[in-house]
Write a protein that holds these residues in place. Structure first.
Motif, PDB file in Angstrom:
ATOM      1  N   LYS A  70      27.738 -32.519 -33.530  1.00 15.68           N
ATOM      2  CA  LYS A  70      26.983 -31.414 -33.553  1.00 15.68           C
ATOM      3  C   LYS A  70      25.742 -31.731 -32.655  1.00 15.68           C
ATOM      4  CE  LYS A  70      27.672 -28.986 -37.654  1.00 15.68           C
ATOM      5  NZ  LYS A  70      26.879 -27.748 -38.029  1.00 15.68           N
ATOM      6  N   LEU A  71      25.414 -32.968 -32.822  1.00 17.57           N
ATOM      7  CA  LEU A  71      24.220 -33.456 -31.817  1.00 17.57           C
ATOM      8  C   LEU A  71      24.394 -32.924 -30.445  1.00 17.57           C
ATOM      9  CD1 LEU A  71      23.138 -37.023 -32.991  1.00 17.57           C
ATOM     10  CD2 LEU A  71      21.740 -34.958 -33.004  1.00 17.57           C
ATOM     11  N   LYS A  72      25.396 -33.191 -29.864  1.00 18.32           N
ATOM     12  CA  LYS A  72      25.608 -32.426 -28.741  1.00 18.32           C
ATOM     13  C   LYS A  72      25.324 -31.146 -28.341  1.00 18.32           C
ATOM     14  CE  LYS A  72      29.481 -35.849 -28.077  1.00 18.32           C
ATOM     15  NZ  LYS A  72      30.836 -36.198 -27.924  1.00 18.32           N
ATOM     16  N   SER A  73      25.642 -30.273 -29.283  1.00 19.61           N
ATOM     17  CA  SER A  73      25.368 -28.926 -29.358  1.00 19.61           C
ATOM     18  C   SER A  73      23.997 -28.809 -29.318  1.00 19.61           C
ATOM     19  CB  SER A  73      26.240 -28.158 -30.595  1.00 19.61           C
ATOM     20  OG  SER A  73      27.439 -28.417 -30.496  1.00 19.61           O
ATOM     21  N   TYR A  74      23.081 -29.526 -29.751  1.00 18.75           N
ATOM     22  CA  TYR A  74      21.812 -29.556 -29.999  1.00 18.75           C
ATOM     23  C   TYR A  74      20.974 -29.726 -28.515  1.00 18.75           C
ATOM     24  CZ  TYR A  74      22.935 -29.662 -34.926  1.00 18.75           C
ATOM     25  OH  TYR A  74      23.489 -29.364 -36.122  1.00 18.75           O
ATOM     26  N   ASN A  75      21.485 -30.200 -27.734  1.00 22.93           N
ATOM     27  CA  ASN A  75      20.938 -30.385 -26.388  1.00 22.93           C
ATOM     28  C   ASN A  75      20.641 -29.195 -25.568  1.00 22.93           C
ATOM     29  OD1 ASN A  75      20.017 -32.089 -24.304  1.00 22.93           O
ATOM     30  ND2 ASN A  75      22.230 -31.779 -23.175  1.00 22.93           N
ATOM     31  N   ASN A  76      19.457 -29.207 -25.127  1.00 21.55           N
ATOM     32  CA  ASN A  76      19.100 -27.928 -24.275  1.00 21.55           C
ATOM     33  C   ASN A  76      18.905 -26.862 -25.128  1.00 21.55           C
ATOM     34  OD1 ASN A  76      17.993 -27.763 -22.048  1.00 21.55           O
ATOM     35  ND2 ASN A  76      19.560 -27.176 -20.788  1.00 21.55           N
ATOM     36  N   THR A  77      18.445 -26.881 -26.393  1.00 22.17           N
ATOM     37  CA  THR A  77      18.243 -25.655 -27.381  1.00 22.17           C
ATOM     38  C   THR A  77      16.632 -25.683 -27.870  1.00 22.17           C
ATOM     39  OG1 THR A  77      18.674 -27.076 -29.391  1.00 22.17           O
ATOM     40  CG2 THR A  77      20.388 -25.861 -28.348  1.00 22.17           C
ATOM     41  N   LEU A  78      16.385 -25.240 -28.833  1.00 24.29           N
ATOM     42  CA  LEU A  78      15.047 -25.369 -29.350  1.00 24.29           C
ATOM     43  C   LEU A  78      14.263 -26.834 -29.482  1.00 24.29           C
ATOM     44  CD1 LEU A  78      15.118 -22.541 -31.901  1.00 24.29           C
ATOM     45  CD2 LEU A  78      14.367 -22.223 -29.402  1.00 24.29           C
ATOM     46  N   TYR A  79      13.139 -26.793 -29.171  1.00 18.96           N
ATOM     47  CA  TYR A  79      12.627 -28.423 -29.169  1.00 18.96           C
ATOM     48  C   TYR A  79      12.852 -28.856 -30.626  1.00 18.96           C
ATOM     49  CZ  TYR A  79      10.237 -27.558 -24.941  1.00 18.96           C
ATOM     50  OH  TYR A  79       9.896 -27.249 -23.688  1.00 18.96           O
ATOM     51  N   TRP A  80      12.588 -28.240 -31.787  1.00 19.29           N
ATOM     52  CA  TRP A  80      12.964 -28.638 -33.106  1.00 19.29           C
ATOM     53  C   TRP A  80      14.247 -29.045 -33.208  1.00 19.29           C
ATOM     54  CZ3 TRP A  80      10.949 -30.756 -37.042  1.00 19.29           C
ATOM     55  CH2 TRP A  80      11.424 -30.723 -38.280  1.00 19.29           C
ATOM     56  N   ASN A  81      15.154 -28.414 -32.703  1.00 22.60           N
ATOM     57  CA  ASN A  81      16.604 -29.082 -32.896  1.00 22.60           C
ATOM     58  C   ASN A  81      16.568 -30.248 -31.956  1.00 22.60           C
ATOM     59  OD1 ASN A  81      16.768 -26.387 -33.740  1.00 22.60           O
ATOM     60  ND2 ASN A  81      18.333 -25.580 -31.951  1.00 22.60           N
ATOM     61  N   GLU A  82      15.952 -30.233 -30.851  1.00 18.51           N
ATOM     62  CA  GLU A  82      16.283 -31.492 -29.803  1.00 18.51           C
ATOM     63  C   GLU A  82      15.631 -32.707 -30.533  1.00 18.51           C
ATOM     64  OE1 GLU A  82      16.234 -30.937 -25.747  1.00 18.51           O
ATOM     65  OE2 GLU A  82      16.021 -28.796 -25.923  1.00 18.51           O
ATOM     66  N   THR A  83      14.542 -32.584 -31.408  1.00 22.72           N
ATOM     67  CA  THR A  83      14.048 -33.761 -31.942  1.00 22.72           C
ATOM     68  C   THR A  83      14.962 -34.734 -32.779  1.00 22.72           C
ATOM     69  OG1 THR A  83      13.152 -32.653 -34.017  1.00 22.72           O
ATOM     70  CG2 THR A  83      11.742 -32.933 -32.189  1.00 22.72           C
ATOM     71  N   LEU A  84      16.171 -34.229 -32.947  1.00 22.74           N
ATOM     72  CA  LEU A  84      17.240 -34.955 -33.584  1.00 22.74           C
ATOM     73  C   LEU A  84      17.911 -35.949 -32.736  1.00 22.74           C
ATOM     74  CD1 LEU A  84      18.943 -32.318 -35.580  1.00 22.74           C
ATOM     75  CD2 LEU A  84      17.741 -34.014 -36.674  1.00 22.74           C
ATOM     76  N   ARG A  85      17.664 -35.697 -31.380  1.00 18.68           N
ATOM     77  CA  ARG A  85      18.613 -36.437 -30.423  1.00 18.68           C
ATOM     78  C   ARG A  85      17.304 -37.589 -29.736  1.00 18.68           C
ATOM     79  NH1 ARG A  85      22.735 -34.193 -27.825  1.00 18.68           N
ATOM     80  NH2 ARG A  85      21.808 -35.033 -25.873  1.00 18.68           N
TER      81      ARG A  85
END
Length: 135
Positions: A70-85
């Motif tokens: 799932k982490l791969k799906s969060y790339n280049n999305t909202l900043y909140w999502n990307e803070t996981l990466r």
């Protein structure tokens, strides 16, 4: 912001709408993290620290994948999502300064696993950030 606030709350539909994404997918691996207690699992995965917004069909495409997938799906999305990466923090001085200014110690990449402890940490981080915004 990557998207105007209005789009986050008014856009709907499979192509341009934003949809709730559960970081903890409904799968055996995640259910075991909560001692296979269905009620606890459902309650915990629905906490604000355990959900994101994804645009369009991105949410559907991540389905019941493992967290690492799932982490791969969060790339280049909202900043909140990307803070996981982990790669989100590379060369982002504004993020580093924001984190230091407000003592947001919980703002760290969660790139190896996401379970009850990480969910609690994410929940605390979200509430700290909400206090900053509303004060």
């Amino acid at each position: 912001m990557k998207h105007p606030f209005e789009n986050l709350v008014t856009k709907t539909g499979p192509k341009n709408g934003f949809h709730i994404e559960h970081i903890l997918s409904r799968n055996e691996e995640n259910l075991k993290l909560f001692n296979e207690d269905e009620d606890t699992f459902e309650q915990e995965r629905n906490r604000l620290g355990g959900i994101l917004l994804l645009k369009g069909k991105d949410n559907i495409s991540s389905g019941n994948e493992s967290y690492l997938q799932k982490l791969k799906s969060y790339n280049n999305t909202l900043y909140w999502n990307e803070t996981l990466r982990e790669d989100f923090y590379k060369s982002k001085l504004d993020i580093r300064n924001f984190k230091n200014k407000y003592s947001l110690d919980e703002m760290i990449p969660l790139s190896t696993k996401f379970g009850p402890d990480e969910l609690e940490s994410r929940q605390r981080l979200l509430f700290k950030m909400i206090k900053i915004i509303w004060n």
